[in-house]
Design a protein around this motif. Structure first.
Motif, PDB file in Angstrom:
ATOM      1  N   GLU A  32     -28.722  47.552 -28.998  1.00 24.25           N
ATOM      2  CA  GLU A  32     -27.894  48.739 -28.786  1.00 24.25           C
ATOM      3  C   GLU A  32     -27.368  48.794 -27.355  1.00 24.25           C
ATOM      4  OE1 GLU A  32     -30.361  51.996 -29.979  1.00 24.25           O
ATOM      5  OE2 GLU A  32     -30.163  51.514 -32.109  1.00 24.25           O
ATOM      6  N   LEU A  33     -28.181  48.394 -26.398  1.00 25.66           N
ATOM      7  CA  LEU A  33     -27.747  48.365 -25.006  1.00 25.66           C
ATOM      8  C   LEU A  33     -26.616  47.351 -24.813  1.00 25.66           C
ATOM      9  CD1 LEU A  33     -28.170  49.243 -22.032  1.00 25.66           C
ATOM     10  CD2 LEU A  33     -29.777  47.339 -21.854  1.00 25.66           C
ATOM     11  N   ILE A  34     -26.755  46.185 -25.409  1.00 22.32           N
ATOM     12  CA  ILE A  34     -25.712  45.166 -25.296  1.00 22.32           C
ATOM     13  C   ILE A  34     -24.421  45.643 -25.956  1.00 22.32           C
ATOM     14  CG2 ILE A  34     -25.044  42.849 -26.054  1.00 22.32           C
ATOM     15  CD1 ILE A  34     -27.947  42.009 -25.587  1.00 22.32           C
ATOM     16  N   LEU A  35     -24.543  46.323 -27.092  1.00 19.05           N
ATOM     17  CA  LEU A  35     -23.352  46.854 -27.757  1.00 19.05           C
ATOM     18  C   LEU A  35     -22.664  47.912 -26.901  1.00 19.05           C
ATOM     19  CD1 LEU A  35     -24.508  47.083 -31.467  1.00 19.05           C
ATOM     20  CD2 LEU A  35     -22.764  45.585 -30.512  1.00 19.05           C
ATOM     21  N   GLN A  36     -23.446  48.741 -26.216  1.00 18.37           N
ATOM     22  CA  GLN A  36     -22.857  49.741 -25.326  1.00 18.37           C
ATOM     23  C   GLN A  36     -22.142  49.081 -24.157  1.00 18.37           C
ATOM     24  OE1 GLN A  36     -26.093  52.307 -24.252  1.00 18.37           O
ATOM     25  NE2 GLN A  36     -26.039  53.434 -26.169  1.00 18.37           N
ATOM     26  N   ILE A  37     -22.736  48.048 -23.599  1.00 20.24           N
ATOM     27  CA  ILE A  37     -22.095  47.312 -22.503  1.00 20.24           C
ATOM     28  C   ILE A  37     -20.804  46.673 -23.003  1.00 20.24           C
ATOM     29  CG2 ILE A  37     -22.328  45.311 -20.988  1.00 20.24           C
ATOM     30  CD1 ILE A  37     -25.332  46.023 -20.785  1.00 20.24           C
ATOM     31  N   GLN A  38     -20.842  46.125 -24.207  1.00 28.13           N
ATOM     32  CA  GLN A  38     -19.652  45.510 -24.793  1.00 28.13           C
ATOM     33  C   GLN A  38     -18.543  46.541 -24.962  1.00 28.13           C
ATOM     34  OE1 GLN A  38     -20.162  43.999 -28.749  1.00 28.13           O
ATOM     35  NE2 GLN A  38     -18.370  42.695 -28.615  1.00 28.13           N
ATOM     36  N   GLN A  39     -18.874  47.742 -25.402  1.00 30.78           N
ATOM     37  CA  GLN A  39     -17.876  48.787 -25.575  1.00 30.78           C
ATOM     38  C   GLN A  39     -17.267  49.203 -24.240  1.00 30.78           C
ATOM     39  OE1 GLN A  39     -20.032  51.782 -27.686  1.00 30.78           O
ATOM     40  NE2 GLN A  39     -19.762  50.801 -29.674  1.00 30.78           N
ATOM     41  N   VAL A  40     -18.094  49.296 -23.202  1.00 32.64           N
ATOM     42  CA  VAL A  40     -17.595  49.662 -21.872  1.00 32.64           C
ATOM     43  C   VAL A  40     -16.642  48.590 -21.352  1.00 32.64           C
ATOM     44  CG1 VAL A  40     -18.280  49.962 -19.458  1.00 32.64           C
ATOM     45  CG2 VAL A  40     -19.532  51.133 -21.262  1.00 32.64           C
ATOM     46  N   ILE A  41     -17.002  47.333 -21.524  1.00 33.69           N
ATOM     47  CA  ILE A  41     -16.144  46.246 -21.044  1.00 33.69           C
ATOM     48  C   ILE A  41     -14.845  46.200 -21.842  1.00 33.69           C
ATOM     49  CG2 ILE A  41     -15.948  43.734 -20.878  1.00 33.69           C
ATOM     50  CD1 ILE A  41     -18.883  43.717 -20.040  1.00 33.69           C
ATOM     51  N   LYS A  42     -14.921  46.414 -23.147  1.00 35.13           N
ATOM     52  CA  LYS A  42     -13.701  46.437 -23.956  1.00 35.13           C
ATOM     53  C   LYS A  42     -12.797  47.591 -23.529  1.00 35.13           C
ATOM     54  CE  LYS A  42     -12.075  46.283 -28.707  1.00 35.13           C
ATOM     55  NZ  LYS A  42     -11.106  45.273 -28.400  1.00 35.13           N
ATOM     56  N   PHE A  43     -13.384  48.742 -23.287  1.00 34.11           N
ATOM     57  CA  PHE A  43     -12.610  49.900 -22.832  1.00 34.11           C
ATOM     58  C   PHE A  43     -11.946  49.609 -21.492  1.00 34.11           C
ATOM     59  CE2 PHE A  43     -12.395  53.842 -20.349  1.00 34.11           C
ATOM     60  CZ  PHE A  43     -11.557  54.589 -21.164  1.00 34.11           C
ATOM     61  N   SER A  44     -12.690  49.027 -20.564  1.00 32.70           N
ATOM     62  CA  SER A  44     -12.111  48.740 -19.246  1.00 32.70           C
ATOM     63  C   SER A  44     -11.046  47.652 -19.335  1.00 32.70           C
ATOM     64  CB  SER A  44     -13.200  48.359 -18.241  1.00 32.70           C
ATOM     65  OG  SER A  44     -13.905  47.228 -18.667  1.00 32.70           O
ATOM     66  N   THR A  45     -11.230  46.673 -20.216  1.00 31.12           N
ATOM     67  CA  THR A  45     -10.207  45.646 -20.401  1.00 31.12           C
ATOM     68  C   THR A  45      -8.922  46.266 -20.951  1.00 31.12           C
ATOM     69  OG1 THR A  45     -11.893  43.983 -20.851  1.00 31.12           O
ATOM     70  CG2 THR A  45      -9.669  43.466 -21.555  1.00 31.12           C
ATOM     71  N   GLN A  69     -12.247  37.007 -15.434  1.00 29.71           N
ATOM     72  CA  GLN A  69     -13.692  37.158 -15.589  1.00 29.71           C
ATOM     73  C   GLN A  69     -14.028  38.237 -16.605  1.00 29.71           C
ATOM     74  OE1 GLN A  69     -16.071  35.159 -14.369  1.00 29.71           O
ATOM     75  NE2 GLN A  69     -14.317  33.964 -13.692  1.00 29.71           N
ATOM     76  N   LEU A  70     -13.301  39.327 -16.586  1.00 31.19           N
ATOM     77  CA  LEU A  70     -13.521  40.394 -17.550  1.00 31.19           C
ATOM     78  C   LEU A  70     -13.233  39.907 -18.970  1.00 31.19           C
ATOM     79  CD1 LEU A  70     -14.424  43.332 -17.392  1.00 31.19           C
ATOM     80  CD2 LEU A  70     -12.034  43.990 -17.375  1.00 31.19           C
ATOM     81  N   LYS A  71     -12.201  39.100 -19.118  1.00 32.58           N
ATOM     82  CA  LYS A  71     -11.873  38.537 -20.425  1.00 32.58           C
ATOM     83  C   LYS A  71     -12.980  37.591 -20.892  1.00 32.58           C
ATOM     84  CE  LYS A  71      -7.783  36.754 -20.693  1.00 32.58           C
ATOM     85  NZ  LYS A  71      -6.632  35.842 -20.750  1.00 32.58           N
ATOM     86  N   GLN A  72     -13.517  36.785 -19.980  1.00 30.76           N
ATOM     87  CA  GLN A  72     -14.597  35.860 -20.350  1.00 30.76           C
ATOM     88  C   GLN A  72     -15.860  36.611 -20.776  1.00 30.76           C
ATOM     89  OE1 GLN A  72     -14.470  32.651 -20.829  1.00 30.76           O
ATOM     90  NE2 GLN A  72     -12.301  32.648 -20.286  1.00 30.76           N
ATOM     91  N   ILE A  73     -16.175  37.695 -20.072  1.00 29.37           N
ATOM     92  CA  ILE A  73     -17.348  38.497 -20.446  1.00 29.37           C
ATOM     93  C   ILE A  73     -17.146  39.095 -21.828  1.00 29.37           C
ATOM     94  CG2 ILE A  73     -18.634  40.607 -19.904  1.00 29.37           C
ATOM     95  CD1 ILE A  73     -18.132  39.977 -16.934  1.00 29.37           C
ATOM     96  N   GLN A  74     -15.949  39.608 -22.086  1.00 31.54           N
ATOM     97  CA  GLN A  74     -15.661  40.195 -23.393  1.00 31.54           C
ATOM     98  C   GLN A  74     -15.777  39.154 -24.497  1.00 31.54           C
ATOM     99  OE1 GLN A  74     -15.054  43.487 -24.001  1.00 31.54           O
ATOM    100  NE2 GLN A  74     -15.258  42.893 -26.136  1.00 31.54           N
ATOM    101  N   LEU A  75     -15.276  37.965 -24.275  1.00 31.42           N
ATOM    102  CA  LEU A  75     -15.380  36.909 -25.286  1.00 31.42           C
ATOM    103  C   LEU A  75     -16.835  36.511 -25.524  1.00 31.42           C
ATOM    104  CD1 LEU A  75     -12.346  34.648 -24.320  1.00 31.42           C
ATOM    105  CD2 LEU A  75     -12.579  36.119 -26.334  1.00 31.42           C
ATOM    106  N   SER A  76     -17.623  36.459 -24.456  1.00 32.67           N
ATOM    107  CA  SER A  76     -19.042  36.121 -24.598  1.00 32.67           C
ATOM    108  C   SER A  76     -19.773  37.176 -25.417  1.00 32.67           C
ATOM    109  CB  SER A  76     -19.702  35.990 -23.232  1.00 32.67           C
ATOM    110  OG  SER A  76     -19.145  34.935 -22.519  1.00 32.67           O
ATOM    111  N   LEU A  77     -19.506  38.442 -25.121  1.00 31.43           N
ATOM    112  CA  LEU A  77     -20.161  39.513 -25.868  1.00 31.43           C
ATOM    113  C   LEU A  77     -19.676  39.560 -27.310  1.00 31.43           C
ATOM    114  CD1 LEU A  77     -20.238  42.347 -23.200  1.00 31.43           C
ATOM    115  CD2 LEU A  77     -22.171  41.060 -24.095  1.00 31.43           C
ATOM    116  N   ASP A  78     -18.411  39.270 -27.540  1.00 26.68           N
ATOM    117  CA  ASP A  78     -17.915  39.222 -28.913  1.00 26.68           C
ATOM    118  C   ASP A  78     -18.590  38.099 -29.692  1.00 26.68           C
ATOM    119  OD1 ASP A  78     -16.226  41.351 -28.510  1.00 26.68           O
ATOM    120  OD2 ASP A  78     -14.441  40.119 -28.185  1.00 26.68           O
ATOM    121  N   GLY A  79     -18.869  36.988 -29.028  1.00 27.57           N
ATOM    122  CA  GLY A  79     -19.515  35.860 -29.683  1.00 27.57           C
ATOM    123  C   GLY A  79     -20.947  36.130 -30.078  1.00 27.57           C
ATOM    124  N   ILE A  80     -21.613  37.034 -29.390  1.00 25.92           N
ATOM    125  CA  ILE A  80     -23.013  37.334 -29.708  1.00 25.92           C
ATOM    126  C   ILE A  80     -23.139  37.981 -31.078  1.00 25.92           C
ATOM    127  CG2 ILE A  80     -24.986  38.793 -29.084  1.00 25.92           C
ATOM    128  CD1 ILE A  80     -24.221  38.384 -26.168  1.00 25.92           C
TER     129      ILE A  80
END
Length: 92
Positions: A32-45, A69-80
């Motif tokens: 759930e924490l990782i999903l919240q971080i993913q949502q924050v990064i997607k929102f900021s992107t 870098q923000l795009k790479q983080i988003q892709l990494s989190l999407d891959g999880i």
């Protein structure tokens, strides 16, 4: 003899079940924490792309690095969690 073995097996089973329950609970909290971080990064992107609608900032060397870098983080989190969403669609 059989009674003591049964009691020992029962105690081991109870302890193992309790440990498994708390371990799965902790894993769920981390997911759930990782999903919240993913949502924050997607929102900021999305907001950064909205601000940079013409692409001037993204093409700049200094700010472009941050965009990349923000795009790479988003892709990494999407891959999880990509496998989980595909499996859920197949089950429905």
């Amino acid at each position: 003899m059989w009674i003591t073995l049964s009691i020992i097996f029962f105690l081991i089973s109870v302890v193992a079940s309790t440990l498994l329950f708390y371990s799965l609970k902790r894993i769920t909290q981390y997911e759930e924490l990782i999903l919240q971080i993913q949502q924050v990064i997607k929102f900021s992107t999305d907001k950064m792309k909205l601000v940079d609608s013409k692409g001037h900032y993204e093409s700049d060397d200094e700010t472009g690095f941050f965009f990349e870098q923000l795009k790479q983080i988003q892709l990494s989190l999407d891959g999880i969690f990509e496998e989980e969403t595909q499996n859920a669609k197949k089950e429905n």
